[in-house]
Scaffold this motif. Structure first.
Motif, PDB file in Angstrom:
ATOM      1  N   MET A   1       0.843  -1.197   0.000  1.00  0.00           N
ATOM      2  CA  MET A   1       0.000   0.000   0.000  1.00  0.00           C
ATOM      3  C   MET A   1       0.876   1.244   0.000  1.00  0.00           C
ATOM      4  SD  MET A   1      -2.968   1.195   2.729  1.00  0.00           S
ATOM      5  CE  MET A   1      -4.102  -0.096   2.259  1.00  0.00           C
ATOM      6  N   ARG A   2       0.398   2.283  -0.651  1.00  0.00           N
ATOM      7  CA  ARG A   2       1.117   3.557  -0.695  1.00  0.00           C
ATOM      8  C   ARG A   2       0.459   4.515   0.292  1.00  0.00           C
ATOM      9  NH1 ARG A   2       4.481   5.738  -4.914  1.00  0.00           N
ATOM     10  NH2 ARG A   2       4.599   8.013  -4.855  1.00  0.00           N
ATOM     11  N   VAL A   3       1.238   4.991   1.258  1.00  0.00           N
ATOM     12  CA  VAL A   3       0.723   5.851   2.321  1.00  0.00           C
ATOM     13  C   VAL A   3       1.402   7.207   2.226  1.00  0.00           C
ATOM     14  CG1 VAL A   3       0.401   6.133   4.803  1.00  0.00           C
ATOM     15  CG2 VAL A   3       0.387   3.840   3.803  1.00  0.00           C
ATOM     16  N   ALA A   4       0.616   8.269   2.359  1.00  0.00           N
ATOM     17  CA  ALA A   4       1.166   9.622   2.403  1.00  0.00           C
ATOM     18  C   ALA A   4       1.112  10.128   3.833  1.00  0.00           C
ATOM     19  CB  ALA A   4       0.382  10.556   1.486  1.00  0.00           C
ATOM     20  N   ALA A  71      -1.687   8.058  -3.394  1.00  0.00           N
ATOM     21  CA  ALA A  71      -1.797   7.394  -2.088  1.00  0.00           C
ATOM     22  C   ALA A  71      -3.102   6.623  -1.954  1.00  0.00           C
ATOM     23  CB  ALA A  71      -1.692   8.430  -0.972  1.00  0.00           C
ATOM     24  N   ASP A  72      -3.017   5.519  -1.225  1.00  0.00           N
ATOM     25  CA  ASP A  72      -4.220   4.768  -0.854  1.00  0.00           C
ATOM     26  C   ASP A  72      -4.759   5.245   0.495  1.00  0.00           C
ATOM     27  OD1 ASP A  72      -4.048   2.770  -3.067  1.00  0.00           O
ATOM     28  OD2 ASP A  72      -2.163   2.272  -2.044  1.00  0.00           O
ATOM     29  N   PHE A  73      -3.853   5.750   1.335  1.00  0.00           N
ATOM     30  CA  PHE A  73      -4.224   6.206   2.676  1.00  0.00           C
ATOM     31  C   PHE A  73      -3.372   7.422   2.988  1.00  0.00           C
ATOM     32  CE2 PHE A  73      -4.698   6.360   7.216  1.00  0.00           C
ATOM     33  CZ  PHE A  73      -5.923   5.771   7.483  1.00  0.00           C
ATOM     34  N   PRO A  98     -10.104   9.476  -5.516  1.00  0.00           N
ATOM     35  CA  PRO A  98     -11.397   9.437  -4.827  1.00  0.00           C
ATOM     36  C   PRO A  98     -11.528   8.316  -3.802  1.00  0.00           C
ATOM     37  CG  PRO A  98     -11.606   8.668  -7.099  1.00  0.00           C
ATOM     38  CD  PRO A  98     -10.237   9.254  -6.969  1.00  0.00           C
ATOM     39  N   ASP A  99     -10.729   7.275  -3.914  1.00  0.00           N
ATOM     40  CA  ASP A  99     -10.820   6.150  -2.985  1.00  0.00           C
ATOM     41  C   ASP A  99      -9.832   6.240  -1.831  1.00  0.00           C
ATOM     42  OD1 ASP A  99     -12.842   4.934  -4.512  1.00  0.00           O
ATOM     43  OD2 ASP A  99     -11.350   4.011  -5.840  1.00  0.00           O
ATOM     44  N   ALA A 100      -8.971   7.256  -1.836  1.00  0.00           N
ATOM     45  CA  ALA A 100      -7.985   7.401  -0.764  1.00  0.00           C
ATOM     46  C   ALA A 100      -8.661   7.919   0.501  1.00  0.00           C
ATOM     47  CB  ALA A 100      -6.888   8.365  -1.193  1.00  0.00           C
ATOM     48  N   ILE A 101      -8.330   7.316   1.635  1.00  0.00           N
ATOM     49  CA  ILE A 101      -8.850   7.775   2.920  1.00  0.00           C
ATOM     50  C   ILE A 101      -8.021   8.972   3.381  1.00  0.00           C
ATOM     51  CG2 ILE A 101      -9.318   7.146   5.315  1.00  0.00           C
ATOM     52  CD1 ILE A 101     -11.008   5.652   3.255  1.00  0.00           C
ATOM     53  N   LEU A 102      -8.688  10.029   3.828  1.00  0.00           N
ATOM     54  CA  LEU A 102      -8.008  11.174   4.428  1.00  0.00           C
ATOM     55  C   LEU A 102      -8.248  11.130   5.925  1.00  0.00           C
ATOM     56  CD1 LEU A 102      -8.726  14.176   2.001  1.00  0.00           C
ATOM     57  CD2 LEU A 102      -6.925  12.444   1.906  1.00  0.00           C
ATOM     58  N   ALA A 103      -7.237  10.738   6.677  1.00  0.00           N
ATOM     59  CA  ALA A 103      -7.334  10.613   8.133  1.00  0.00           C
ATOM     60  C   ALA A 103      -6.499  11.712   8.783  1.00  0.00           C
ATOM     61  CB  ALA A 103      -6.845   9.241   8.591  1.00  0.00           C
ATOM     62  N   GLU A 123     -16.868  12.255   2.135  1.00  0.00           N
ATOM     63  CA  GLU A 123     -17.229  10.937   2.669  1.00  0.00           C
ATOM     64  C   GLU A 123     -16.006  10.109   3.049  1.00  0.00           C
ATOM     65  OE1 GLU A 123     -16.366  10.292  -1.601  1.00  0.00           O
ATOM     66  OE2 GLU A 123     -17.499  11.808  -0.478  1.00  0.00           O
ATOM     67  N   ARG A 124     -14.819  10.514   2.590  1.00  0.00           N
ATOM     68  CA  ARG A 124     -13.613   9.726   2.916  1.00  0.00           C
ATOM     69  C   ARG A 124     -12.758  10.408   3.989  1.00  0.00           C
ATOM     70  NH1 ARG A 124      -9.845  10.980  -1.408  1.00  0.00           N
ATOM     71  NH2 ARG A 124     -10.158  13.109  -2.092  1.00  0.00           N
ATOM     72  N   VAL A 125     -13.305  11.451   4.635  1.00  0.00           N
ATOM     73  CA  VAL A 125     -12.564  12.205   5.644  1.00  0.00           C
ATOM     74  C   VAL A 125     -12.989  11.773   7.040  1.00  0.00           C
ATOM     75  CG1 VAL A 125     -12.074  14.504   6.566  1.00  0.00           C
ATOM     76  CG2 VAL A 125     -12.350  14.185   4.091  1.00  0.00           C
ATOM     77  N   LEU A 126     -12.023  11.513   7.906  1.00  0.00           N
ATOM     78  CA  LEU A 126     -12.295  11.149   9.290  1.00  0.00           C
ATOM     79  C   LEU A 126     -11.086  11.496  10.143  1.00  0.00           C
ATOM     80  CD1 LEU A 126     -10.448   8.389   9.466  1.00  0.00           C
ATOM     81  CD2 LEU A 126     -12.487   7.300   8.568  1.00  0.00           C
ATOM     82  N   VAL A 127     -11.232  11.368  11.436  1.00  0.00           N
ATOM     83  CA  VAL A 127     -10.100  11.531  12.356  1.00  0.00           C
ATOM     84  C   VAL A 127      -9.536  10.153  12.683  1.00  0.00           C
ATOM     85  CG1 VAL A 127      -9.481  12.089  14.750  1.00  0.00           C
ATOM     86  CG2 VAL A 127     -10.756  13.744  13.370  1.00  0.00           C
TER      87      VAL A 127
END
Length: 302
Positions: A1-4, A71-73, A98-103, A123-127
């Motif tokens: 997985m590619r993480v930023a 990034a995937d995450f 569009p499928d990347a999670i923004l945490a 919809e992909r934004v969370l803490v």
């Protein structure tokens, strides 16, 4: 997985090491011109694995949009100010797939407030709030906002679990989330007791570190109460100690961080650390944390 990893201060650097240790490719970014050098030096100092590929999987770019493009995450670790996070998250939302999670690692900001600055895909934004240092402490609070999708929540919980973390799902937004609020409740009374002159800073720390803190490192407050109740469990405890506990609650301090109280606490901490090498203290803490977490992992119930 590619993480930023966006923002590579203390939290971002620790996240980076955790992601690398689990085999992910990491693209890190930070506006500080010295950030890459500091990050790589920090990784060198804290990575005790023999895997030479850990450092090879780390890339650094200066542009946040470039960092998250594939990034995937995404783990965002910007300053804990809504103005700063608004600017950062808007840029990330505009560039990430569009499928990347923004945490966000935010320790207290509301995810719904953060989503307002991500119009493309709120919809992909969370803490995803860690406890410092994230590469050691397993807890991650996953806090969805009003517009966070179920798929994003599931993905975040699964991702953090695969990292060996212990994510908890916070079902209602609260300032400070959950664990920080629990800490704040303890700090409030600790500061009130010091402010009233009832006890010293050093003795407050001793009372927790050598008393309930030892049990809390193994079990939470409810199970600790339950085991204290013997065969009757928590029902017996609440029947026996519930009324006194209510009187203790009623007597808890109502404290304000006045300049005098702040000075008392700062002086008390300075006195408690007199003659102590703080770098050694930090290193000992992290080493003991690692051994405690490893020991807990060998049990079947904790």
């Amino acid at each position: 997985m590619r993480v930023a990893v966006v923002g590579t201060g203390a939290i971002g650097a620790s996240w980076t090491l955790l992601f690398l240790r689990h085999g992910h490719r990491v693209v890190a970014t930070d506006p500080d011109p010295s950030a890459e050098q500091r990050l790589r030096a920090w990784i060198d100092a804290h990575d005790d694995t023999p895997d030479a590929s850990v450092r090879q999987r780390l890339a650094f770019v200066s542009d946040p949009a470039e960092a998250v493009r594939e990034a995937d995450f995404v783990q965002e670790n910007g300053p804990e100010r809504i103005e700063a996070k608004a600017e950062i998250l808007a840029a990330l939302d505009g560039s990430a797939g569009p499928d990347a999670i923004l945490a966000s690692s935010s320790s207290g900001l509301m995810p719904s407030q953060l989503q307002e600055h991500c119009p493309r895909h709120p919809e992909r934004v969370l803490v995803g709030h860690p406890f410092n240092p994230p590469h050691l402490i397993p807890l991650v609070e996953v806090v969805p906002g009003r517009r966070t999708g179920e798929a994003a929540v599931r993905s975040a919980l699964s991702f953090y679990t695969a990292l060996g973390r212990r994510p908890v799902l916070v079902r209602q937004e609260r300032p400070g989330h959950i664990a920080n609020r629990l800490q704040a409740a303890l700090w409030r009374e600790a500061y009130a007791l010091v402010g009233s002159g009832a006890v010293s800073v050093a003795d407050i720390d001793a009372a927790i570190a050598h008393g309930p803190g030892l049990r809390w490192a193994l079990l939470g407050p409810f199970l600790t109460q339950h085991l204290s109740g013997g065969p009757g469990g928590i029902a017996h405890i609440l029947d026996h100690l519930g009324p006194p506990m209510q009187t203790w609650w009623d007597d808890l301090g109502d404290v304000r961080l006045t300049p005098g109280l702040v000075d008392s606490v700062v002086t008390g901490v300075r006195d408690a650390l007199a003659g102590t090498d703080q770098a050694a203290l930090l290193a000992d803490r992290d080493a003991l944390l690692g051994r405690l977490i490893a020991a807990k992992a060998t049990t079947t119930t904790l």
